[in-house]
Enzyme design. Sequence first.
Site, short mmCIF file in Angstrom:
data_model
loop_
_atom_site.label_atom_id
_atom_site.label_comp_id
_atom_site.label_asym_id
_atom_site.label_seq_id
_atom_site.Cartn_x
_atom_site.Cartn_y
_atom_site.Cartn_z
N SER A 207 0.83 -1.20 0.00
CA SER A 207 0.00 0.00 0.00
C SER A 207 0.87 1.26 0.00
CB SER A 207 -0.96 -0.05 1.20
OG SER A 207 -2.02 0.86 1.06
N ASP B 6 -9.77 -6.06 -4.32
CA ASP B 6 -9.31 -4.88 -3.59
C ASP B 6 -10.22 -3.69 -3.92
OD1 ASP B 6 -7.87 -2.73 -2.51
OD2 ASP B 6 -5.94 -3.62 -3.02
N HIS C 166 -7.39 -6.00 -0.08
CA HIS C 166 -6.24 -5.10 0.00
C HIS C 166 -5.09 -5.66 0.85
CE1 HIS C 166 -4.33 -1.24 -0.54
NE2 HIS C 166 -4.18 -1.08 0.75
#
Length: 255
Positions: A80, A206, A234
């Site tokens: 991320s 996601d 995610h």
Amino acid sequence: MSLHVETLGRGPDLVMLHGWALHSGIWAGMQEPLSRHFRLHLLDLPGHGQSVAGDSQTFDAWVSEIDAMLPQRAAVCGWSLGGQIALELAVREPRRVERVILVSTTPSFITRGDWTLGIEPGVLEQFAKDLAIDYASTLQRFLALQVRGSIRSTDILRALKSMIFVRGRPSPAALEAGLGALLNNDLRRRVRQVSQPALVIHGSRDVLCPPQAGEWLAGHLPNARLRLLSHCGHAPFLSCPGEISGALSDFLHGD
């Protein structure tokens, strides 16, 4: 050094970078298999976990702090926001960063005039406002967004909630800086400057970083391959840590 780094295992160096509001404990399910083959450097981002918040809380300052502790030669894996840091490190340090792994990473988290593969800016702007009002509840809602779409989403959310404050609360200034990076970063031009071999790992479910963003990354990085996981959201390393650690090992061993 203001950054907390846990080092374990033997072998080629592998630096692991977590995402916003969490800490390096998220990699727990992958530590044992990876440490058999690599020397892991599990780093808490500035102001997160056990790392002290520096004087300057900006994305560039964070990258510079992490750059200063990188081994002479290493692979860097980022999840991320940590993936965006890994991208920037790969551009800045093409000799020291030999390979890069991008987990649930996007060049731009938000939609823009010429970028539709993100979330609406208002979502993150609301998180920024709510953070000042109800710190704990806002983080809990952000965690819920990260697991949406995953198999075993209830179990994964429970795991994330149980670990979020295990190493103390993130610095408010670091949380604000991280949200600012999520809102403002647009690394599309930087992507083309990454010459190293890259592995893009993305969950097809996601909802925070659409899988099309991972496909875009893999298509625009000069030397990349894509691993799309049909059953993950995610945080794929929580849904299937064995599959992720295996993919990392194969990639880093040159398979």
